[in-house]
Design a protein around this motif. Structure first.
Motif, PDB file in Angstrom:
ATOM      1  N   UNK A  33       0.839  -1.196   0.000  1.00 28.62           N
ATOM      2  CA  UNK A  33       0.000   0.000   0.000  1.00 28.62           C
ATOM      3  C   UNK A  33       0.873   1.244   0.000  1.00 28.62           C
ATOM      4  N   UNK A  34       0.752   2.062  -1.056  1.00 34.07           N
ATOM      5  CA  UNK A  34       1.502   3.318  -1.148  1.00 34.07           C
ATOM      6  C   UNK A  34       0.539   4.487  -1.354  1.00 34.07           C
ATOM      7  N   UNK A  35      -0.663   4.396  -0.789  1.00 40.57           N
ATOM      8  CA  UNK A  35      -1.654   5.454  -0.952  1.00 40.57           C
ATOM      9  C   UNK A  35      -1.180   6.740  -0.298  1.00 40.57           C
ATOM     10  N   UNK A  36      -1.192   7.867  -1.025  1.00 40.60           N
ATOM     11  CA  UNK A  36      -0.813   9.145  -0.396  1.00 40.60           C
ATOM     12  C   UNK A  36      -1.804   9.517   0.702  1.00 40.60           C
ATOM     13  N   UNK A  37      -1.294  10.135   1.760  1.00 42.28           N
ATOM     14  CA  UNK A  37      -2.158  10.512   2.870  1.00 42.28           C
ATOM     15  C   UNK A  37      -3.001  11.736   2.545  1.00 42.28           C
ATOM     16  N   UNK A  38      -2.434  12.710   1.854  1.00 45.13           N
ATOM     17  CA  UNK A  38      -3.142  13.953   1.568  1.00 45.13           C
ATOM     18  C   UNK A  38      -4.003  13.864   0.326  1.00 45.13           C
ATOM     19  N   UNK A  39      -5.016  14.741   0.191  1.00 43.61           N
ATOM     20  CA  UNK A  39      -5.920  14.692  -0.953  1.00 43.61           C
ATOM     21  C   UNK A  39      -5.308  15.158  -2.266  1.00 43.61           C
ATOM     22  N   UNK A  40      -4.226  15.935  -2.216  1.00 40.13           N
ATOM     23  CA  UNK A  40      -3.683  16.504  -3.452  1.00 40.13           C
ATOM     24  C   UNK A  40      -3.157  15.422  -4.386  1.00 40.13           C
ATOM     25  N   UNK A  41      -2.298  14.558  -3.865  1.00 42.04           N
ATOM     26  CA  UNK A  41      -1.738  13.511  -4.713  1.00 42.04           C
ATOM     27  C   UNK A  41      -2.794  12.460  -5.051  1.00 42.04           C
TER      28      UNK A  41
END
Length: 440
Positions: A33-41
């Protein structure tokens, strides 16, 4: 790295990437899992992933970042400026470089040209691709008459479909078109699955479909097809009272479930199912119990009347009818059910608005059997067998309106099963020699 310009050799060696876009945006690279934490990416991933390998203009990506409040250096909890702030090309490049870092060994899938940015590669798979392939396979199987194969494929599609496209990024206008597409597609898939599973008439499939279709019509009350399938599923599950109540809910209009639906459209699936059943061998009644006519009156009460052991049962608007239907579309003496040695026969008695059996007009005497769907004018009656849920036991042999039973309480969790008895009235008997002419 100011732009994602990884060498071609890195693309060839890139690991598998799974981008989940239905429900919250999620990224897996080589199973990690490499999901970005912030909404921008996540917004950039959603916009690029939903493009399905085509190039996305840099201006579109800038608009996505602006709608999510993106500026360089803004991270979760870092005081991001309000959404709508202008994002220029240099700032877009900063965020793309960060996205390449998130992709890590799969950064080579992110490429840029003068036309824009593209996320694509032989190891990249999105759940949109998986859903589309399963839906296509299901529809192909259904067209070939393979109901089981269609149901398997369509259920696989729904299992990969936890919610709307990128539902954790509701303000991204660039995703509006693809969101609308999948929002339209999902109800179709739910209904196609139900059709495939109900096709063979199995009790287990019907019971599963009832639960799913109840949730479906609650969320999509405007879909006539969904209501029709719910009525069919309840009918096949041996729940005639609830099937008739579902018909009433569907045609009731805005005061109940939403838009009013056409009665014919709602009833068409169950009438087709009843017609298929009528061509199958008939099972013997258990414990000598006779089938019953079941209907819902204007007050919403479910009523039943056992078919005759001998003689006849009169259906009509007349208060003295064995099956009194207080509706303007029903003639005073509308139809009759006659008992013969070979079984029961349904006759239309010259009614104004006609009688149908499983969607087909009744003229001469037509055999009647458990599972049939009868319409007298606009009133729907089901012929329930002795094993159906919600139909009371009627052990008495005497006829007439005094035998009318209130079945409504039998679909509710109560300990006592009340019996509604009307004052005895004179029974109207159909003379078998005169049965083809109107009575009264």
């Amino acid at each position: 790295m100011t732009a994602p310009e990884a060498p071609a050799a890195r693309t060839a060696a890139a690991p598998p990437v799974l981008l989940r876009l239905l429900g919250p945006v999620r990224l897996e690279v080589d199973g990690v899992d490499r999901t970005p934490l912030g909404p921008l990416l996540r917004g950039l991933l959603a916009a690029l992933g939903c493009a399905r390998g085509t190039t996305v203009p840099a201006e579109t990506l800038a608009a996505v970042l602006a709608q999510l409040g993106g500026q360089p250096g803004a991270e979760p909890g870092d005081g991001e400026p309000p959404a709508g702030a202008r994002v220029d090309a240099a700032q877009v490049q900063v965020h793309l470089a960060r996205l390449a870092d998130v992709l890590g060994p799969a950064a080579g899938y992110l490429t840029q040209t003068s036309a824009g940015v593209r996320l694509a590669g032989p190891g990249l798979m999105t759940d949109l691709d998986a859903v589309d392939e399963a839906v296509e396979a299901g529809r192909a199987a259904a067209a070939a008459g393979d109901g089981s194969g269609a149901a398997t494929a369509l259920r696989r599609a729904l299992a990969r479909w936890p919610g709307p496209v990128a539902d954790d990024l509701p303000g991204v206008e660039a995703l509006g078109g693809i969101r609308a597409h999948y929002a339209r597609l999902r109800p179709d898939v739910v209904e196609e699955l139900a059709e495939s599973e109900l096709r063979d008439g199995s009790l287990l499939a019907a019971q599963v479909s009832v639960r799913e279709l109840e949730a479906h019509v609650a969320g999509q009350p405007g879909r006539t097809r969904g209501w029709g399938l719910l009525v069919e599923a309840l009918y096949l599950a041996g729940r005639p009272v609830e099937a008739l109540q579902a018909v009433r809910r569907a045609i009731a209009g805005p005061a109940a479930t939403g838009p009013a639906h056409d009665r014919d459209e709602v009833l068409r699936p169950v009438e087709r199912a009843a017609l298929r059943r009528s061509r199958m061998p008939q099972a013997r009644a258990e414990n000598g119990r006779r089938p019953s006519l079941v209907w819902v009156d204007a007050a919403g009460r479910a009523l039943s009347r056992a078919l005759p052991a001998t003689g006849s049962v009169l259906i009509g608007r007349d208060a003295g009818a064995d099956v009194p239907l207080g509706h303007g579309s029903v003639s005073r003496t509308h139809a009759a059910v006659l008992r013969w040695e070979s079984g029961w026969t349904l006759l239309d008695l010259g009614s104004r608005d006609g009688t149908t059996l499983n969607g087909r007009a009744v003229t001469d005497g037509t055999p009647l059997r458990p599972g049939d769907v009868v319409r007298c004018g606009d009133v729907v009656l089901l012929v329930a067998d002795s094993r159906a849920d919600g139909v009371p036991v009627d052990g008495r042999e005497s006829g007439g309106a005094a035998d009318l039973r209130d079945a409504t309480a039998l679909v509710e969790p109560v300990a006592v099963q009340p019996v509604v008895q009307k004052a005895a009235v004179q029974k109207v008997v159909v003379d078998l020699e005169q049965a083809r002419r109107p009575v009264g």
